[in-house]
Design a protein around this motif. Structure first.
Motif, PDB file in Angstrom:
ATOM      1  N   LYS A 124     -11.664   4.340  -5.293  1.00 47.64           N
ATOM      2  CA  LYS A 124     -10.521   3.740  -4.603  1.00 47.64           C
ATOM      3  C   LYS A 124     -10.602   2.223  -4.662  1.00 47.64           C
ATOM      4  O   LYS A 124      -9.592   1.541  -4.895  1.00 47.64           O
ATOM      5  CB  LYS A 124     -10.441   4.211  -3.160  1.00 47.64           C
ATOM      6  CG  LYS A 124      -9.238   3.594  -2.437  1.00 47.64           C
ATOM      7  CD  LYS A 124      -9.025   4.157  -1.084  1.00 47.64           C
ATOM      8  CE  LYS A 124      -7.828   3.627  -0.339  1.00 47.64           C
ATOM      9  NZ  LYS A 124      -7.162   2.444  -0.800  1.00 47.64           N
ATOM     10  N   GLU A 125     -11.791   1.689  -4.451  1.00 52.11           N
ATOM     11  CA  GLU A 125     -11.978   0.234  -4.532  1.00 52.11           C
ATOM     12  C   GLU A 125     -11.573  -0.289  -5.918  1.00 52.11           C
ATOM     13  O   GLU A 125     -10.885  -1.307  -6.038  1.00 52.11           O
ATOM     14  CB  GLU A 125     -13.438  -0.113  -4.244  1.00 52.11           C
ATOM     15  CG  GLU A 125     -13.775  -1.583  -4.383  1.00 52.11           C
ATOM     16  CD  GLU A 125     -15.274  -1.822  -4.274  1.00 52.11           C
ATOM     17  OE1 GLU A 125     -15.777  -2.671  -5.050  1.00 52.11           O
ATOM     18  OE2 GLU A 125     -15.943  -1.180  -3.433  1.00 52.11           O
ATOM     19  N   LEU A 126     -11.996   0.418  -6.976  1.00 53.60           N
ATOM     20  CA  LEU A 126     -11.665   0.010  -8.341  1.00 53.60           C
ATOM     21  C   LEU A 126     -10.156   0.085  -8.606  1.00 53.60           C
ATOM     22  O   LEU A 126      -9.598  -0.754  -9.304  1.00 53.60           O
ATOM     23  CB  LEU A 126     -12.428   0.861  -9.350  1.00 53.60           C
ATOM     24  CG  LEU A 126     -13.951   0.673  -9.355  1.00 53.60           C
ATOM     25  CD1 LEU A 126     -14.617   1.717 -10.245  1.00 53.60           C
ATOM     26  CD2 LEU A 126     -14.330  -0.732  -9.776  1.00 53.60           C
ATOM     27  N   ILE A 127      -9.516   1.076  -8.020  1.00 47.95           N
ATOM     28  CA  ILE A 127      -8.061   1.198  -8.158  1.00 47.95           C
ATOM     29  C   ILE A 127      -7.379   0.068  -7.389  1.00 47.95           C
ATOM     30  O   ILE A 127      -6.487  -0.611  -7.902  1.00 47.95           O
ATOM     31  CB  ILE A 127      -7.569   2.576  -7.669  1.00 47.95           C
ATOM     32  CG1 ILE A 127      -8.060   3.669  -8.632  1.00 47.95           C
ATOM     33  CG2 ILE A 127      -6.053   2.607  -7.524  1.00 47.95           C
ATOM     34  CD1 ILE A 127      -7.924   5.070  -8.096  1.00 47.95           C
ATOM     35  N   ASP A 128      -7.820  -0.147  -6.146  1.00 48.41           N
ATOM     36  CA  ASP A 128      -7.201  -1.175  -5.307  1.00 48.41           C
ATOM     37  C   ASP A 128      -7.337  -2.583  -5.887  1.00 48.41           C
ATOM     38  O   ASP A 128      -6.434  -3.402  -5.752  1.00 48.41           O
ATOM     39  CB  ASP A 128      -7.790  -1.149  -3.894  1.00 48.41           C
ATOM     40  CG  ASP A 128      -7.336   0.058  -3.075  1.00 48.41           C
ATOM     41  OD1 ASP A 128      -6.389   0.761  -3.519  1.00 48.41           O
ATOM     42  OD2 ASP A 128      -7.924   0.292  -2.009  1.00 48.41           O
ATOM     43  N   ASN A 129      -8.463  -2.865  -6.528  1.00 49.16           N
ATOM     44  CA  ASN A 129      -8.654  -4.231  -7.056  1.00 49.16           C
ATOM     45  C   ASN A 129      -8.149  -4.391  -8.497  1.00 49.16           C
ATOM     46  O   ASN A 129      -8.300  -5.444  -9.101  1.00 49.16           O
ATOM     47  CB  ASN A 129     -10.103  -4.718  -6.903  1.00 49.16           C
ATOM     48  CG  ASN A 129     -11.081  -4.026  -7.850  1.00 49.16           C
ATOM     49  OD1 ASN A 129     -10.697  -3.489  -8.877  1.00 49.16           O
ATOM     50  ND2 ASN A 129     -12.353  -4.071  -7.489  1.00 49.16           N
ATOM     51  N   GLY A 130      -7.541  -3.310  -9.041  1.00 46.71           N
ATOM     52  CA  GLY A 130      -6.919  -3.423 -10.358  1.00 46.71           C
ATOM     53  C   GLY A 130      -7.817  -3.141 -11.530  1.00 46.71           C
ATOM     54  O   GLY A 130      -7.397  -3.196 -12.683  1.00 46.71           O
ATOM     55  N   THR A 131      -9.100  -2.837 -11.290  1.00 44.37           N
ATOM     56  CA  THR A 131     -10.019  -2.538 -12.386  1.00 44.37           C
ATOM     57  C   THR A 131      -9.618  -1.250 -13.092  1.00 44.37           C
ATOM     58  O   THR A 131      -9.694  -1.161 -14.312  1.00 44.37           O
ATOM     59  CB  THR A 131     -11.478  -2.431 -11.853  1.00 44.37           C
ATOM     60  OG1 THR A 131     -11.804  -3.645 -11.200  1.00 44.37           O
ATOM     61  CG2 THR A 131     -12.448  -2.164 -12.972  1.00 44.37           C
ATOM     62  N   LEU A 132      -9.186  -0.272 -12.329  1.00 46.61           N
ATOM     63  CA  LEU A 132      -8.694   1.010 -12.885  1.00 46.61           C
ATOM     64  C   LEU A 132      -7.198   1.082 -12.743  1.00 46.61           C
ATOM     65  O   LEU A 132      -6.637   0.701 -11.758  1.00 46.61           O
ATOM     66  CB  LEU A 132      -9.325   2.186 -12.150  1.00 46.61           C
ATOM     67  CG  LEU A 132     -10.698   2.618 -12.578  1.00 46.61           C
ATOM     68  CD1 LEU A 132     -11.175   3.767 -11.710  1.00 46.61           C
ATOM     69  CD2 LEU A 132     -10.741   3.024 -14.030  1.00 46.61           C
TER      70      LEU A 132
END
Length: 144
Positions: A136-144
């Protein structure tokens, strides 16, 4: 203590995990409900719930003024009816997944939850699992 979570749990077959989770995080589990007398009594004994706070009719639990949170851990086809009744009674609700059987039923519950002066949450066992939180963190910060 105004902010203390006083929980009532409807459904003890799979709801024991809800009871244990509530206790783990410091909530008081004050009442339980199940149609199966054997499950109800076993859970009451295991969690030290007095017999007078063990209900076979979920309305008795919902109408208990001491309870401010209700965990709904019953068969899926009953989620909508019971969740709506809990919200109408002014209770905070944790409803096991799946929330309902149809999109229309889910939309009815969402509308009721949005209109209520209560919190509503769907139980997701992986919500706080570290790997899911990282995703979720990776999705939220745009990495994924």
């Amino acid at each position: 203590m105004e902010n203390k979570l006083i929980v009532g749990n409807i459904g003890m077959m799979f709801g024991m995990a809800h009871v244990e989770g509530a206790m783990h995080y410091g909530a008081e589990v004050a009442a339980i409900c199940d149609l199966n007398e054997k499950n109800l009594r076993a859970a009451g004994e295991k969690y030290n719930i007095p017999v007078e706070k063990q209900f076979s009719d979920y309305h008795d639990l919902i109408n208990n003024p001491d309870i401010n949170v209700i965990s709904v851990a019953i068969p899926d086809q009953q989620h909508k009816k019971v969740a709506l009744e809990c919200l109408a009674a002014g209770k905070h609700v944790l409803c096991e997944k799946p929330l309902a059987l149809t999109r229309e039923d889910i939309e009815d519950i969402v509308r009721a939850a949005e209109a209520a002066d209560s919190k509503f949450m769907v139980g997701q066992i992986c919500r706080f699992t570290p790997s899911f939180a990282k995703a979720k963190e990776l999705i939220d910060n745009g990495t994924l």
